[in-house]
Design a protein around this motif. Structure first.
Motif, PDB file in Angstrom:
ATOM      1  N   LEU A 319      80.575  25.948  46.673  1.00  0.00           N
ATOM      2  CA  LEU A 319      80.125  24.783  45.924  1.00  0.00           C
ATOM      3  C   LEU A 319      80.966  24.584  44.659  1.00  0.00           C
ATOM      4  O   LEU A 319      81.425  23.480  44.357  1.00  0.00           O
ATOM      5  N   LEU A 320      81.183  25.692  43.924  1.00  0.00           N
ATOM      6  CA  LEU A 320      81.941  25.584  42.679  1.00  0.00           C
ATOM      7  C   LEU A 320      83.389  25.192  42.950  1.00  0.00           C
ATOM      8  O   LEU A 320      83.971  24.364  42.247  1.00  0.00           O
ATOM      9  N   HIS A 321      83.960  25.793  43.983  1.00  0.00           N
ATOM     10  CA  HIS A 321      85.358  25.520  44.292  1.00  0.00           C
ATOM     11  C   HIS A 321      85.543  24.072  44.707  1.00  0.00           C
ATOM     12  O   HIS A 321      86.481  23.390  44.286  1.00  0.00           O
ATOM     13  N   SER A 322      84.627  23.586  45.506  1.00  0.00           N
ATOM     14  CA  SER A 322      84.758  22.214  45.973  1.00  0.00           C
ATOM     15  C   SER A 322      84.578  21.243  44.803  1.00  0.00           C
ATOM     16  O   SER A 322      85.292  20.240  44.682  1.00  0.00           O
ATOM     17  N   ASN A 323      83.652  21.557  43.894  1.00  0.00           N
ATOM     18  CA  ASN A 323      83.519  20.729  42.683  1.00  0.00           C
ATOM     19  C   ASN A 323      84.786  20.781  41.840  1.00  0.00           C
ATOM     20  O   ASN A 323      85.231  19.764  41.302  1.00  0.00           O
ATOM     21  N   ALA A 324      85.356  21.982  41.738  1.00  0.00           N
ATOM     22  CA  ALA A 324      86.562  22.139  40.925  1.00  0.00           C
ATOM     23  C   ALA A 324      87.709  21.305  41.498  1.00  0.00           C
ATOM     24  O   ALA A 324      88.405  20.582  40.769  1.00  0.00           O
ATOM     25  N   LEU A 325      87.880  21.393  42.816  1.00  0.00           N
ATOM     26  CA  LEU A 325      88.952  20.636  43.460  1.00  0.00           C
ATOM     27  C   LEU A 325      88.752  19.138  43.276  1.00  0.00           C
ATOM     28  O   LEU A 325      89.683  18.396  42.957  1.00  0.00           O
ATOM     29  N   MET A 326      87.519  18.705  43.476  1.00  0.00           N
ATOM     30  CA  MET A 326      87.220  17.284  43.359  1.00  0.00           C
ATOM     31  C   MET A 326      87.549  16.787  41.955  1.00  0.00           C
ATOM     32  O   MET A 326      88.235  15.766  41.775  1.00  0.00           O
ATOM     33  N   ALA A 327      87.070  17.527  40.951  1.00  0.00           N
ATOM     34  CA  ALA A 327      87.294  17.107  39.565  1.00  0.00           C
ATOM     35  C   ALA A 327      88.781  17.174  39.216  1.00  0.00           C
ATOM     36  O   ALA A 327      89.338  16.256  38.590  1.00  0.00           O
ATOM     37  N   TYR A 328      89.429  18.243  39.664  1.00  0.00           N
ATOM     38  CA  TYR A 328      90.841  18.414  39.338  1.00  0.00           C
ATOM     39  C   TYR A 328      91.665  17.259  39.899  1.00  0.00           C
ATOM     40  O   TYR A 328      92.471  16.644  39.207  1.00  0.00           O
ATOM     41  N   ARG A 329      91.436  16.949  41.192  1.00  0.00           N
ATOM     42  CA  ARG A 329      92.222  15.895  41.839  1.00  0.00           C
ATOM     43  C   ARG A 329      91.980  14.542  41.185  1.00  0.00           C
ATOM     44  O   ARG A 329      92.905  13.757  40.974  1.00  0.00           O
ATOM     45  N   ALA A 330      90.721  14.275  40.875  1.00  0.00           N
ATOM     46  CA  ALA A 330      90.406  12.970  40.281  1.00  0.00           C
ATOM     47  C   ALA A 330      90.994  12.850  38.878  1.00  0.00           C
ATOM     48  O   ALA A 330      91.579  11.823  38.519  1.00  0.00           O
ATOM     49  N   GLY A 344      88.358  30.677  38.967  1.00  0.00           N
ATOM     50  CA  GLY A 344      87.052  31.298  39.147  1.00  0.00           C
ATOM     51  C   GLY A 344      86.105  30.862  38.050  1.00  0.00           C
ATOM     52  O   GLY A 344      86.365  29.879  37.357  1.00  0.00           O
ATOM     53  N   ALA A 345      85.011  31.590  37.927  1.00  0.00           N
ATOM     54  CA  ALA A 345      83.939  31.282  36.970  1.00  0.00           C
ATOM     55  C   ALA A 345      83.372  29.883  37.235  1.00  0.00           C
ATOM     56  O   ALA A 345      83.405  29.423  38.386  1.00  0.00           O
ATOM     57  N   MET A 346      82.904  29.219  36.226  1.00  0.00           N
ATOM     58  CA  MET A 346      82.112  27.995  36.444  1.00  0.00           C
ATOM     59  C   MET A 346      82.587  26.800  35.655  1.00  0.00           C
ATOM     60  O   MET A 346      81.823  25.854  35.473  1.00  0.00           O
ATOM     61  N   TYR A 347      83.827  26.858  35.161  1.00  0.00           N
ATOM     62  CA  TYR A 347      84.217  25.832  34.211  1.00  0.00           C
ATOM     63  C   TYR A 347      85.639  25.369  34.479  1.00  0.00           C
ATOM     64  O   TYR A 347      86.411  26.045  35.140  1.00  0.00           O
ATOM     65  N   MET A 348      85.947  24.191  33.944  1.00  0.00           N
ATOM     66  CA  MET A 348      87.336  23.739  33.958  1.00  0.00           C
ATOM     67  C   MET A 348      87.670  23.182  32.576  1.00  0.00           C
ATOM     68  O   MET A 348      86.881  22.450  31.986  1.00  0.00           O
ATOM     69  N   MET A 349      88.853  23.518  32.089  1.00  0.00           N
ATOM     70  CA  MET A 349      89.340  22.956  30.833  1.00  0.00           C
ATOM     71  C   MET A 349      90.273  21.792  31.168  1.00  0.00           C
ATOM     72  O   MET A 349      91.069  21.865  32.104  1.00  0.00           O
ATOM     73  N   ILE A 350      90.153  20.736  30.373  1.00  0.00           N
ATOM     74  CA  ILE A 350      90.961  19.544  30.582  1.00  0.00           C
ATOM     75  C   ILE A 350      91.665  19.220  29.269  1.00  0.00           C
ATOM     76  O   ILE A 350      91.004  18.978  28.253  1.00  0.00           O
ATOM     77  N   PHE A 389      91.217  19.917  23.914  1.00  0.00           N
ATOM     78  CA  PHE A 389      90.745  20.141  25.281  1.00  0.00           C
ATOM     79  C   PHE A 389      89.272  19.734  25.344  1.00  0.00           C
ATOM     80  O   PHE A 389      88.602  19.623  24.313  1.00  0.00           O
ATOM     81  N   ILE A 390      88.792  19.501  26.536  1.00  0.00           N
ATOM     82  CA  ILE A 390      87.347  19.439  26.741  1.00  0.00           C
ATOM     83  C   ILE A 390      87.010  20.365  27.908  1.00  0.00           C
ATOM     84  O   ILE A 390      87.852  20.634  28.767  1.00  0.00           O
ATOM     85  N   ARG A 391      85.794  20.874  27.898  1.00  0.00           N
ATOM     86  CA  ARG A 391      85.347  21.753  28.982  1.00  0.00           C
ATOM     87  C   ARG A 391      84.262  21.066  29.790  1.00  0.00           C
ATOM     88  O   ARG A 391      83.324  20.505  29.230  1.00  0.00           O
ATOM     89  N   ILE A 392      84.419  21.083  31.101  1.00  0.00           N
ATOM     90  CA  ILE A 392      83.322  20.611  31.948  1.00  0.00           C
ATOM     91  C   ILE A 392      82.783  21.791  32.759  1.00  0.00           C
ATOM     92  O   ILE A 392      83.502  22.749  33.055  1.00  0.00           O
ATOM     93  N   VAL A 393      81.487  21.741  33.094  1.00  0.00           N
ATOM     94  CA  VAL A 393      80.914  22.765  33.968  1.00  0.00           C
ATOM     95  C   VAL A 393      80.995  22.277  35.404  1.00  0.00           C
ATOM     96  O   VAL A 393      80.922  21.078  35.678  1.00  0.00           O
ATOM     97  N   LEU A 394      81.127  23.220  36.300  1.00  0.00           N
ATOM     98  CA  LEU A 394      81.310  22.887  37.724  1.00  0.00           C
ATOM     99  C   LEU A 394      80.044  23.142  38.535  1.00  0.00           C
ATOM    100  O   LEU A 394      80.055  23.069  39.762  1.00  0.00           O
TER     101      LEU A 394
END
Ligand SMILES: Cc1ncc(COP(=O)(O)O)c(C=O)c1O
Ligand SMILES: Cc1ncc(COP(=O)(O)O)c(C=O)c1O
Lengths: 436, 436
Positions: A319-330, A344-350, A389-394
């Motif tokens: 679930l987290l990976h798929s959210n990460a990929l979706m957010a990253y690509r968009a 890994g973990a639960m977050y992405m920095m932008i 940067f901003i951080r989003i949770v995945l």
């Protein structure tokens, strides 16, 4: 008048003061968030990509096995009494077994395990057991702000080593080493990491160990996200890579078992060459202050750790990976944004190219206006000592990721200016003309 | 050689040290108990009158209502997430209502309530929020040793005011007042009290309040044994007696609900005239360090506090009172012992006329030999800074009280010497004759 009657050395009025510790214990995130002037756009439902609690959206739940184990512990009514200050023996034994990967060539003794009130208390104990006032601890930047919260009030200095966004958030080892002096009490590493979602390979971890070996520095390893890595990424416990450098590894049920409220964490002491000396006893002394964590969960721990199936963990990661990929690509496609794909973990920095958003002063302002216009709430990187940067949770439901990416893109498109320098010059000209 | 290569300001070998805090965090009871050379008499089963955990013997259990409330909280799976750092709102509201007796003329706001990891963490927070290194806190002697454990490592001085055994363990108010100086940060009272089973009437509490008013001193009230008083004794919350002096009251589920392992305690801030100033925020800041206590119990708290019937509490008190009476009557008859009948809590202190036991050096030695001869284990008064007393717990099954009193009497009869002075003179003579 009253003052005259009072002998010297007595107080003459109410002047209760908060202690230095209490005054200097700050939650930086709360400080920044409370400074925001936020009025979410009433026409758009709020999407909080800021909340670090993975259980809040209902899509991620503790496993049935976890819940059953706790029910059993309650029903048996055998876990209402005090545990020893380091925790119940059976629970410590279970944690030792569960953590075998941290010391693959030798058994971990339950005596090396201390159960704590969440990983937060584990970190507090390790920092306070090793560092005295005036000493310093190296912590990552960007990094989890609790390290600072715990240290500052005790007059322990925090020194930041940088994580490099263009090197998959690996640490700047040269700069790290340059921070060390005779007052450095420990190197704190967080792997997998919050807020970056960074995961270090054995090679990078070994380089950190080399530094610690050169400087005789123990490691505090915040591995609360252990095993929390995306497909094809390997998580390596830093303690598994060294016999020389003592490692205090902090972990817990919080993230992997999705029960943050239960406040069940632990420290595992890896000290193969007895280099921590008296500090191990010191750590154990500190257990006597608040007497550990809830015994119902301790009673359930052996079952929780053994019975939760791999498929459960895999499902969460997926679930987290798929959210990460979706957010990253968009977000990769959005002008002015530079998402860094987490491992890994639960977050992405932008990353934000703030120079392209002239109407927005900095990451804090960016976040504030995105709430006001789009009702999407991310945390500013400044919360993690990492401006722009901003951080989003995945951990949110996929629909929320999808919808929030659309809104973030809309927000950025609206505020993006291609060539900021030109824009500024133009406006300067205008100003000049107004001013005759 | 290696030392030459290392620039100054760097360490040249492993020399990890325990922090001052960790080195100076001691559990005095453990220290003393571990120094005992104990080999229980194999012919007599051990009776541990030392263990402060009331749940260990099986005669005292959490109420069905308590256990059902927790089961419900687990089954609903609504309490796995993080609570706010001060605790769940509903739980804080329930605690505020449950504690109405502490402020009978005015509602307690949930905002005055902080949920903590046991009463121990409540005490830690209060002491650390009010007192800085170099300051001092007044605590009772005899008294619960955690106060010292919490303060010393922080370089906060503990000053003892005496409780007087021949005045029903009331405080020596004159001596108490004489301890206060400009560095006194708080007066800590423990009512009902451990280890004495003391319970103070309103008059005595008001005299303490007067002292605090004269010296502008806030009170930390350890009322973990609130309501725990024997028939015809009244428990008065000290906060109910003053609008002038700010009181931080520490409580929890631990004793009254017989669930010490759950680590659920709280602080209630009574500060009618806003005299704590910044220290209230300081206290709340400290919550951010370890993020409070287990959320399952927090979820169950409203039910636990409201649904547990009075008959349950009455039953517990009855058992303790009847044990207290039995032990008091039996030990009152024993030559050399001076039990002080408690008015509440779970313990009784027994004075030892040590001059009548010439073979026994002090209370610690007395305790050790009683284990070795009679397999009865009490705690030496020295654990509570009160030599020449021993403490027994009243939470054991009645048969154990009965049997242990028989054995204690036997032990004392064996070692009792009527006129010790004569005995000493006689032995001195003997010594003299040996020495020609
Ligand atoms: C890196 C890191 N360490 C520690 C913690 C604290 O964990 P716990 O809730 O078990 O105290 C968190 C929580 O977000 C975290 O992100
Ligand atoms: C007087 C007193 N205060 C506080 C405590 C600690 O309570 P808790 O177990 O809730 O931390 C005890 C426990 O024995 C006690 O006797």
């Amino acid at each position: 008048l009253a003052a005259m009657e009072v002998p010297t050395g007595k107080r003459t009025g109410w002047q209760v003061q908060s202690s230095f510790l209490a005054r200097h214990t700050h939650n930086m995130i709360r400080g920044i968030v409370e400074s925001l002037k936020m009025k979410p756009n009433p026409e758009k439902p709020m999407i909080p990509l800021s909340i670090g609690d993975p259980t809040i959206f209902g899509n991620l739940k503790a496993s049935d096995e976890t819940m059953k184990a706790v029910l059993k512990a309650v029903e048996g009514a055998k876990f209402n009494g005090y545990a020893g200050s380091m925790g119940h023996d059976a629970a410590r034994q279970a944690i030792a077994k569960y953590s075998a990967h941290q010391r693959p060539d030798m058994e971990i003794s339950p005596n090396d395990v201390v159960i704590t009130s969440g990983c937060s208390a584990a970190l507090e104990m390790c920092i306070l057991a090793l560092a005295d006032r005036g000493q310093n601890v190296l912590v990552p930047r960007p990094g989890f702000c609790l390290y600072k919260t715990l240290a500052e009030g005790m007059n322990i200095e925090i020194r930041y080593y940088d994580l490099l966004p263009d090197q998959e958030w690996r640490a700047d080892l040269k700069q790290m080493e340059s921070l060390i002096d005779e007052n450095t009490a420990a190197l704190l590493i967080n792997n997998p990491g919050n807020p970056c979602g960074s995961v270090y390979d054995a090679d990078h971890l070994k380089r950190m160990i080399d530094i610690c070996e050169r400087h005789y520095l123990p490691i505090i390893a915040d591995e609360i996200y252990e095993h929390f890595v995306f497909p094809d990424v390997e998580y390596v416990a830093i303690s598994s890579l060294t016999h020389e450098v003592p490692v205090l590894t902090c972990g817990g049920l919080t993230k992997r078992f999705l029960v943050p409220g239960w406040r069940t964490g632990w420290v595992i002491v890896h000290d193969r060459k007895q280099r921590l000396g008296d500090a191990v006893n010191g750590l154990k002394n500190l257990c006597g202050r608040i007497l550990g964590s809830n015994t119902i969960v301790q009673g359930a721990l052996p079952d929780i750790l053994v019975k939760t199936p791999q498929s459960y963990f895999d499902g969460v990661i997926e679930l987290l990976h798929s959210n990460a990929l979706m957010a990253y690509r968009a977000l990769k496609k959005v002008r002015g944004l530079n998402p860094v794909m987490p491992k890994g973990a639960m977050y992405m920095m932008i990353g934000i190219s703030i120079e392209h958003f002239p109407a927005l002063k900095d990451d804090v302002h960016f976040v504030q206006e995105m709430v006001n216009e789009q009702s999407v709430f991310c945390l500013p990187g400044s919360c993690f000592q990492c401006p722009n940067f901003i951080r989003i949770v995945l951990t949110v439901p996929a629909e929320m990721i999808e919808e929030s990416c659309v809104r973030i893109a809309e927000f950025c498109e609206l505020h993006y200016k291609k060539d900021t320098r030109a824009f500024i010059e133009h406006s300067t000209l205008l100003d000049g003309s107004v001013n005759f």
